[in-house]
Design a protein around this motif. Structure first.
Motif, PDB file in Angstrom:
ATOM      1  N   ARG A  42       0.848  -1.203   0.000  1.00  0.00           N
ATOM      2  CA  ARG A  42       0.000   0.000   0.000  1.00  0.00           C
ATOM      3  C   ARG A  42       0.882   1.251   0.000  1.00  0.00           C
ATOM      4  NH1 ARG A  42      -2.547   3.150   4.094  1.00  0.00           N
ATOM      5  NH2 ARG A  42      -4.573   3.902   3.392  1.00  0.00           N
ATOM      6  N   THR A  43       0.542   2.212  -0.770  1.00  0.00           N
ATOM      7  CA  THR A  43       1.209   3.495  -1.009  1.00  0.00           C
ATOM      8  C   THR A  43       2.481   3.365  -1.845  1.00  0.00           C
ATOM      9  OG1 THR A  43       2.540   3.672   1.012  1.00  0.00           O
ATOM     10  CG2 THR A  43       0.259   4.522   1.108  1.00  0.00           C
ATOM     11  N   TYR A  44       2.895   2.138  -2.171  1.00  0.00           N
ATOM     12  CA  TYR A  44       4.008   1.949  -3.107  1.00  0.00           C
ATOM     13  C   TYR A  44       3.468   1.407  -4.436  1.00  0.00           C
ATOM     14  CZ  TYR A  44       8.405   0.446  -5.176  1.00  0.00           C
ATOM     15  OH  TYR A  44       9.468   0.285  -6.027  1.00  0.00           O
ATOM     16  N   HIS A  45       2.653   0.328  -4.364  1.00  0.00           N
ATOM     17  CA  HIS A  45       2.026  -0.232  -5.556  1.00  0.00           C
ATOM     18  C   HIS A  45       0.618   0.322  -5.786  1.00  0.00           C
ATOM     19  CE1 HIS A  45       4.895  -3.631  -4.639  1.00  0.00           C
ATOM     20  NE2 HIS A  45       5.219  -3.301  -5.874  1.00  0.00           N
ATOM     21  N   THR A  46      -0.011   0.785  -4.719  1.00  0.00           N
ATOM     22  CA  THR A  46      -1.376   1.309  -4.827  1.00  0.00           C
ATOM     23  C   THR A  46      -1.502   2.613  -4.055  1.00  0.00           C
ATOM     24  OG1 THR A  46      -2.211   0.158  -2.868  1.00  0.00           O
ATOM     25  CG2 THR A  46      -2.338  -1.032  -4.974  1.00  0.00           C
ATOM     26  N   GLN A  47      -2.522   3.349  -4.425  1.00  0.00           N
ATOM     27  CA  GLN A  47      -2.788   4.628  -3.761  1.00  0.00           C
ATOM     28  C   GLN A  47      -4.225   4.600  -3.237  1.00  0.00           C
ATOM     29  OE1 GLN A  47      -1.986   8.039  -6.252  1.00  0.00           O
ATOM     30  NE2 GLN A  47      -3.737   9.108  -5.421  1.00  0.00           N
ATOM     31  N   PRO A  48      -4.423   4.865  -1.947  1.00  0.00           N
ATOM     32  CA  PRO A  48      -5.789   4.888  -1.408  1.00  0.00           C
ATOM     33  C   PRO A  48      -6.606   6.010  -2.044  1.00  0.00           C
ATOM     34  CG  PRO A  48      -4.146   4.910   0.349  1.00  0.00           C
ATOM     35  CD  PRO A  48      -3.413   5.132  -0.924  1.00  0.00           C
ATOM     36  N   TRP A  49      -7.882   5.721  -2.273  1.00  0.00           N
ATOM     37  CA  TRP A  49      -8.770   6.708  -2.860  1.00  0.00           C
ATOM     38  C   TRP A  49     -10.186   6.428  -2.392  1.00  0.00           C
ATOM     39  CZ3 TRP A  49     -12.454   6.431  -7.083  1.00  0.00           C
ATOM     40  CH2 TRP A  49     -12.873   7.699  -7.539  1.00  0.00           C
ATOM     41  N   GLN A  50     -10.982   7.449  -2.250  1.00  0.00           N
ATOM     42  CA  GLN A  50     -12.374   7.288  -1.857  1.00  0.00           C
ATOM     43  C   GLN A  50     -13.269   7.701  -3.018  1.00  0.00           C
ATOM     44  OE1 GLN A  50     -13.504   9.362   1.705  1.00  0.00           O
ATOM     45  NE2 GLN A  50     -15.468   8.291   1.837  1.00  0.00           N
ATOM     46  N   THR A  51     -14.184   6.825  -3.397  1.00  0.00           N
ATOM     47  CA  THR A  51     -15.087   7.097  -4.509  1.00  0.00           C
ATOM     48  C   THR A  51     -16.107   8.149  -4.086  1.00  0.00           C
ATOM     49  OG1 THR A  51     -16.745   5.451  -3.889  1.00  0.00           O
ATOM     50  CG2 THR A  51     -14.889   4.685  -5.257  1.00  0.00           C
ATOM     51  N   PRO A  52     -16.800   8.756  -5.043  1.00  0.00           N
ATOM     52  CA  PRO A  52     -17.859   9.707  -4.700  1.00  0.00           C
ATOM     53  C   PRO A  52     -18.960   9.082  -3.827  1.00  0.00           C
ATOM     54  CG  PRO A  52     -17.290   9.921  -7.010  1.00  0.00           C
ATOM     55  CD  PRO A  52     -16.549   8.725  -6.493  1.00  0.00           C
ATOM     56  N   ASP A  53     -19.139   7.749  -3.923  1.00  0.00           N
ATOM     57  CA  ASP A  53     -20.136   7.051  -3.104  1.00  0.00           C
ATOM     58  C   ASP A  53     -19.628   6.728  -1.704  1.00  0.00           C
ATOM     59  OD1 ASP A  53     -21.937   7.100  -5.217  1.00  0.00           O
ATOM     60  OD2 ASP A  53     -21.341   5.109  -5.940  1.00  0.00           O
ATOM     61  N   GLY A  54     -18.367   7.058  -1.429  1.00  0.00           N
ATOM     62  CA  GLY A  54     -17.824   6.837  -0.090  1.00  0.00           C
ATOM     63  C   GLY A  54     -17.077   5.527   0.092  1.00  0.00           C
ATOM     64  N   ASP A  55     -16.918   4.741  -0.985  1.00  0.00           N
ATOM     65  CA  ASP A  55     -16.176   3.485  -0.879  1.00  0.00           C
ATOM     66  C   ASP A  55     -14.673   3.762  -0.879  1.00  0.00           C
ATOM     67  OD1 ASP A  55     -18.532   1.951  -0.965  1.00  0.00           O
ATOM     68  OD2 ASP A  55     -18.541   2.018  -3.161  1.00  0.00           O
ATOM     69  N   TYR A  56     -13.951   3.013  -0.068  1.00  0.00           N
ATOM     70  CA  TYR A  56     -12.494   3.126  -0.034  1.00  0.00           C
ATOM     71  C   TYR A  56     -11.904   2.057  -0.946  1.00  0.00           C
ATOM     72  CZ  TYR A  56     -13.167   6.196   3.937  1.00  0.00           C
ATOM     73  OH  TYR A  56     -13.540   7.235   4.739  1.00  0.00           O
ATOM     74  N   VAL A  57     -11.092   2.475  -1.881  1.00  0.00           N
ATOM     75  CA  VAL A  57     -10.489   1.567  -2.856  1.00  0.00           C
ATOM     76  C   VAL A  57      -8.998   1.870  -2.971  1.00  0.00           C
ATOM     77  CG1 VAL A  57     -12.641   1.306  -4.167  1.00  0.00           C
ATOM     78  CG2 VAL A  57     -10.999   3.086  -4.815  1.00  0.00           C
ATOM     79  N   GLN A  58      -8.304   1.004  -3.677  1.00  0.00           N
ATOM     80  CA  GLN A  58      -6.885   1.200  -3.966  1.00  0.00           C
ATOM     81  C   GLN A  58      -6.720   1.346  -5.465  1.00  0.00           C
ATOM     82  OE1 GLN A  58      -4.314   1.304  -1.580  1.00  0.00           O
ATOM     83  NE2 GLN A  58      -6.029   1.340  -0.148  1.00  0.00           N
ATOM     84  N   LEU A  59      -6.061   2.390  -5.896  1.00  0.00           N
ATOM     85  CA  LEU A  59      -5.770   2.608  -7.309  1.00  0.00           C
ATOM     86  C   LEU A  59      -4.327   2.197  -7.579  1.00  0.00           C
ATOM     87  CD1 LEU A  59      -7.380   6.138  -7.809  1.00  0.00           C
ATOM     88  CD2 LEU A  59      -8.360   3.896  -8.344  1.00  0.00           C
ATOM     89  N   PRO A  60      -4.082   1.557  -8.720  1.00  0.00           N
ATOM     90  CA  PRO A  60      -2.710   1.131  -9.012  1.00  0.00           C
ATOM     91  C   PRO A  60      -1.793   2.319  -9.286  1.00  0.00           C
ATOM     92  CG  PRO A  60      -4.147   0.707 -10.885  1.00  0.00           C
ATOM     93  CD  PRO A  60      -5.027   1.197  -9.765  1.00  0.00           C
ATOM     94  N   ILE A  61      -0.563   2.183  -8.856  1.00  0.00           N
ATOM     95  CA  ILE A  61       0.499   3.122  -9.228  1.00  0.00           C
ATOM     96  C   ILE A  61       1.315   2.372 -10.282  1.00  0.00           C
ATOM     97  CG2 ILE A  61       2.510   4.419  -8.452  1.00  0.00           C
ATOM     98  CD1 ILE A  61       1.208   4.468  -5.636  1.00  0.00           C
ATOM     99  N   TYR A  62       1.080   2.703 -11.545  1.00  0.00           N
ATOM    100  CA  TYR A  62       1.592   1.893 -12.638  1.00  0.00           C
ATOM    101  C   TYR A  62       3.110   1.813 -12.686  1.00  0.00           C
ATOM    102  CZ  TYR A  62      -3.211   1.773 -14.169  1.00  0.00           C
ATOM    103  OH  TYR A  62      -4.557   1.576 -14.215  1.00  0.00           O
TER     104      TYR A  62
END
Length: 186
Positions: free
Chosen positions: A141-161
């Motif tokens: 986490r925070t090296y391969h992915t970046q935390p993000w919160q969707t407009p609906d309030g869900d917490y997800v991880q976005l890839p850091i390519y």
């Protein structure tokens, strides 16, 4: 299920685990706080310090399910660590050669399409498996992915390519001929 997990760990005589990061959590349903943990607060939080532990099934379940001061990434890594410890303990106790006798005991806890014959054909592989040659790929986490919160309030991880691409390339690249060990593998 949780009962089957505890029974599996207990059937191999418990597991030896190296805890590499202190865990803190409440008592969990159907689990036991591991021996060696200490009470951290009046709110019934317990801390399991860094160290080596022998755990029974209920204690291993607490370790696997604990999530208060760790991430979902850590919670995904700990069950993998436990599966390797179960395999190691079963191998050291000679239980892998007793599969036919153990099959009826394990059947209520395991859901699989494999037959007993299929499992018996895998015993030589399990007996000759070298854990040091098993590659494990884990997202950080925070090296391969970046935390993000969707407009609906869900917490997800976005890839850091930039950092994930080499990990994926390594994962999808088949081993070269000099890295293959085909003995007994079908």
């Amino acid at each position: 299920d949780l009962t089957g997990f505890k029974a599996l760990v207990d059937s191999v005589g418990g597991v030896q685990l190296a805890v590499d990061c202190a865990l803190q959590d409440l008592r969990l349903v159907d689990a036991e706080v591991p021996a060696g943990a200490y009470r951290a607060s009046d709110e019934d939080y317990w801390v399991l310090p860094v160290g080596e532990y022998q755990m029974n099934g209920a204690e291993a379940l607490w370790y696997a399910r604990s999530r208060h001061n760790s991430s979902d990434f850590d919670r995904g890594r700990r069950p993998q660590q436990l599966l390797r410890a179960i395999w190691r303990q079963a191998r050291e106790n000679g239980l892998l050669t007793q599969i036919p006798q153990l099959w009826s005991e394990a059947a209520p806890y395991i859901q699989t399409s494999l037959t007993l014959e299929d499992i018996l054909s895998l015993v030589p592989v399990a007996l000759n498996l070298d854990p040091s040659k098993i590659e494990q790929f884990t997202l950080v986490r925070t090296y391969h992915t970046q935390p993000w919160q969707t407009p609906d309030g869900d917490y997800v991880q976005l890839p850091i390519y930039e950092t994930m691409r080499p990990l994926l390339a390594d994962f999808y690249t088949p081993p070269t001929a000099n890295r293959l060990a085909p003995e007994g593998v079908t």
